[in-house]
Design a protein around this motif. Structure first.
Motif, short mmCIF file in Angstrom:
data_model
loop_
_atom_site.label_atom_id
_atom_site.label_comp_id
_atom_site.label_asym_id
_atom_site.label_seq_id
_atom_site.Cartn_x
_atom_site.Cartn_y
_atom_site.Cartn_z
N PHE A 26 0.84 -1.19 0.00
CA PHE A 26 0.00 0.00 0.00
C PHE A 26 0.87 1.24 0.00
O PHE A 26 2.07 1.20 0.29
CB PHE A 26 -0.93 0.02 1.22
CG PHE A 26 -0.17 0.18 2.52
CD1 PHE A 26 0.04 1.43 3.06
CD2 PHE A 26 0.32 -0.93 3.19
CE1 PHE A 26 0.75 1.59 4.24
CE2 PHE A 26 1.03 -0.78 4.37
CZ PHE A 26 1.25 0.48 4.90
N GLU A 27 0.27 2.36 -0.35
CA GLU A 27 0.93 3.66 -0.28
C GLU A 27 -0.04 4.65 0.39
O GLU A 27 -1.26 4.52 0.24
CB GLU A 27 1.30 4.18 -1.67
CG GLU A 27 2.45 3.45 -2.32
CD GLU A 27 3.78 3.70 -1.63
OE1 GLU A 27 3.99 4.84 -1.13
OE2 GLU A 27 4.61 2.77 -1.60
N ILE A 28 0.50 5.61 1.11
CA ILE A 28 -0.30 6.68 1.71
C ILE A 28 0.18 8.00 1.10
O ILE A 28 1.34 8.39 1.26
CB ILE A 28 -0.16 6.71 3.24
CG1 ILE A 28 -0.65 5.38 3.83
CG2 ILE A 28 -0.94 7.88 3.83
CD1 ILE A 28 -0.47 5.27 5.33
N LYS B 6 -5.57 12.41 3.61
CA LYS B 6 -4.68 11.43 2.99
C LYS B 6 -5.47 10.50 2.07
O LYS B 6 -6.68 10.31 2.23
CB LYS B 6 -3.94 10.61 4.05
CG LYS B 6 -2.94 11.41 4.87
CD LYS B 6 -2.26 10.54 5.89
CE LYS B 6 -1.13 11.29 6.61
NZ LYS B 6 -1.65 12.47 7.34
N SER C 74 -5.18 6.54 0.73
CA SER C 74 -4.54 5.23 0.85
C SER C 74 -4.80 4.45 -0.44
O SER C 74 -5.95 4.34 -0.87
CB SER C 74 -5.09 4.45 2.05
OG SER C 74 -4.79 5.10 3.25
N THR C 75 -3.75 3.93 -1.02
CA THR C 75 -3.90 3.14 -2.24
C THR C 75 -3.34 1.74 -2.03
O THR C 75 -2.41 1.53 -1.26
CB THR C 75 -3.18 3.79 -3.44
OG1 THR C 75 -1.76 3.74 -3.22
CG2 THR C 75 -3.62 5.22 -3.63
N GLU C 76 -3.94 0.80 -2.72
CA GLU C 76 -3.48 -0.59 -2.68
C GLU C 76 -2.70 -0.90 -3.94
O GLU C 76 -3.22 -0.79 -5.05
CB GLU C 76 -4.67 -1.53 -2.55
CG GLU C 76 -4.26 -3.00 -2.54
CD GLU C 76 -5.43 -3.94 -2.68
OE1 GLU C 76 -5.24 -5.15 -2.47
OE2 GLU C 76 -6.54 -3.47 -3.04
N GLU D 87 -8.77 4.14 0.23
CA GLU D 87 -9.36 4.99 1.27
C GLU D 87 -9.09 6.45 0.93
O GLU D 87 -7.98 6.81 0.50
CB GLU D 87 -8.76 4.63 2.63
CG GLU D 87 -9.33 5.40 3.79
CD GLU D 87 -8.67 5.02 5.11
OE1 GLU D 87 -9.05 5.60 6.14
OE2 GLU D 87 -7.75 4.17 5.10
N SER E 166 -9.72 10.50 2.38
CA SER E 166 -10.17 11.36 3.48
C SER E 166 -10.02 12.84 3.12
O SER E 166 -9.69 13.67 3.97
CB SER E 166 -9.38 11.04 4.76
OG SER E 166 -7.99 11.32 4.57
N THR F 168 2.09 9.67 -6.58
CA THR F 168 2.51 8.34 -6.11
C THR F 168 3.86 7.96 -6.72
O THR F 168 4.74 7.44 -6.02
CB THR F 168 1.46 7.27 -6.48
OG1 THR F 168 0.17 7.70 -6.06
CG2 THR F 168 1.79 5.95 -5.80
#
Length: 397
Positions: free
Chosen positions: A258-260, A268, A270-272, A303, A305, A323
């Protein structure tokens, strides 16, 4: 005459089958102690071996007794590893059988002294297998690691093995390394390699008691940390968890992670990471070597936010760009640590250059150890966002 000839041949065949079918080296199961994990430590001037042995009455029975634990740990010391293994038989009620061992844990002090004797013994052992995973204990001895009882998995060795595989598959901070892989990696020009490290999280003393698996939250747990770095067969340091994940990106060993990413204003994303492919190529320009690393990464938004409209292509383009920038910047930092701080060719750039131009490689081979720390490496990262989920718009107050 033909009948006599065929009869004699048939008799000889039966004799051969009879001789080959003998059980001269048979071993009854009730005469063996099944070893699931092995620990090797340095104890003063001696070598200490520890073995985790299955308690068959607990593992096989549907009504296991709460009085007994599922495994027993025995340990013995000797002048050499082989000496310690033989002395172990004075303690175990049955002869230890190592063919089913899943894990070998090398204590930190033993790893700093060198892996030569360990690899030599297990390669020569006719009863052993090369499929077991090798791990380094961090801030604990191998014996202390093997003494921790684990919840969910009755056999701690199974817990360690499964946790190693799961974390490698979904997070990317670990790397499972079997004996053959380690021998091959340490056979490189600078004898460098990495191994996963494991440590005790919590109260190590409490972990050896059955109460450790009788509570909702175990007082002591086994946790994988960063990768251990070896050079010239000796432990020289550790990568952090983040650096270990970056190493696996560079080594094409990321299956999922994952990456934030920071949002433009606040919040933020969140990516998978669902796919990562790394291609490493070598170059020689006027005899000077260099390396190019290209990563193609696919991700999904997991995710969000912050108030972003994911239906707009410019939003996705900005996410891909940010990213890519973040991963590239981190990979460059980790590569600098590997090259200059540890000066260990963990990514086997020497093999890449040898495959690219073996004649040019042979001209610099003797100088490789001095050339490597300052080797020019170009990293390119391309990220593609494949999915954003059903909630494409998010309005936040």
């Amino acid at each position: 005459m033909p009948i006599i000839k065929y009869t004699v041949s048939f008799i000889l065949l039966l004799v051969v089958i009879f001789l080959l079918g003998g059980c001269w080296n048979k071993r009854e199961l009730n005469e063996l102690a099944i070893v699931t994990a092995v620990g090797i430590d340095k104890s003063d001037e001696l070598v200490e071996i520890s073995v985790q042995i299955v308690n068959p009455s607990q593992v096989t029975s549907n009504k296991a007794s709460s009085i007994q634990v599922p495994v027993f740990t025995y340990h013995a010391k000797g002048k050499t590893l082989f000496d310690a293994i033989r002395k172990l038989t004075t303690l175990t009620p049955r002869k230890p059988y190592y063919a089913h061992a899943q894990i070998i844990i090398v204590g930190e002090e033993m790893a700093k002294e060198g892996m030569n004797s360990i690899l030599d013994l297990f390669q020569r052992d006719p009863e052993g297998r090369s499929e077991f995973n090798i791990i380094v204990s961090h801030e604990a001895t191998a014996l202390e690691i093997l003494s921790i009882l684990t919840p969910l998995e009755d056999i701690p060795a199974s817990k360690m093995f499964k946790s190693l595989k799961v974390s490698e598959a979904v997070w990317g901070t670990t790397e499972s390394v079997i004996l053959d892989d380690l021998v091959q990696s340490l056979g490189s020009i600078d004898n460098s390699a990495v191994l996963p490290s494991i440590q005790i999280y919590g109260d190590a003393d409490a972990g050896a008691y059955s109460s450790n698996i009788e509570k909702i939250e175990s007082p002591a747990q086994l946790k994988y940390g960063g990768l251990a770095i070896f050079k010239n067969y000796k432990l020289i340091g550790y990568l952090s968890e983040q650096e270990s994940r970056d190493y696996n990106f560079l080594n094409n060993n990321i299956k999922s992670t994952f990456e934030i990413i920071a949002c433009p204003e606040q919040g933020k994303i969140s990516t998978e990471i669902i796919n990562s492919s790394t291609k490493v190529t070598g170059h020689f320009t006027n005899g000077i070597p260099s390396i190019s690393i290209k990563l193609d990464i696919e991700q999904n938004v997991a995710e969000l936010s912050c108030p972003l409209d994911l239906t707009k292509s410019k939003t996705i383009d900005a996410l891909n760009k940010e990213t890519s920038r973040q991963i590239k910047e981190r990979l460059e930092h980790t590569l600098q640590t590997i090259q200059q701080t540890y000066q260990a060719d963990l990514l086997k750039f020497s093999d890449v250059l040898h495959r690219e131009d073996y004649q040019a490689w042979n001209r610099i081979k003797k100088s490789w150890l001095t050339l490597y720390p300052d080797l020019a490496v170009q990293i390119e990262v391309k990220v593609h966002t494949k999915g954003v989920g059903a909630a494409t718009k998010l309005k936040l107050d």
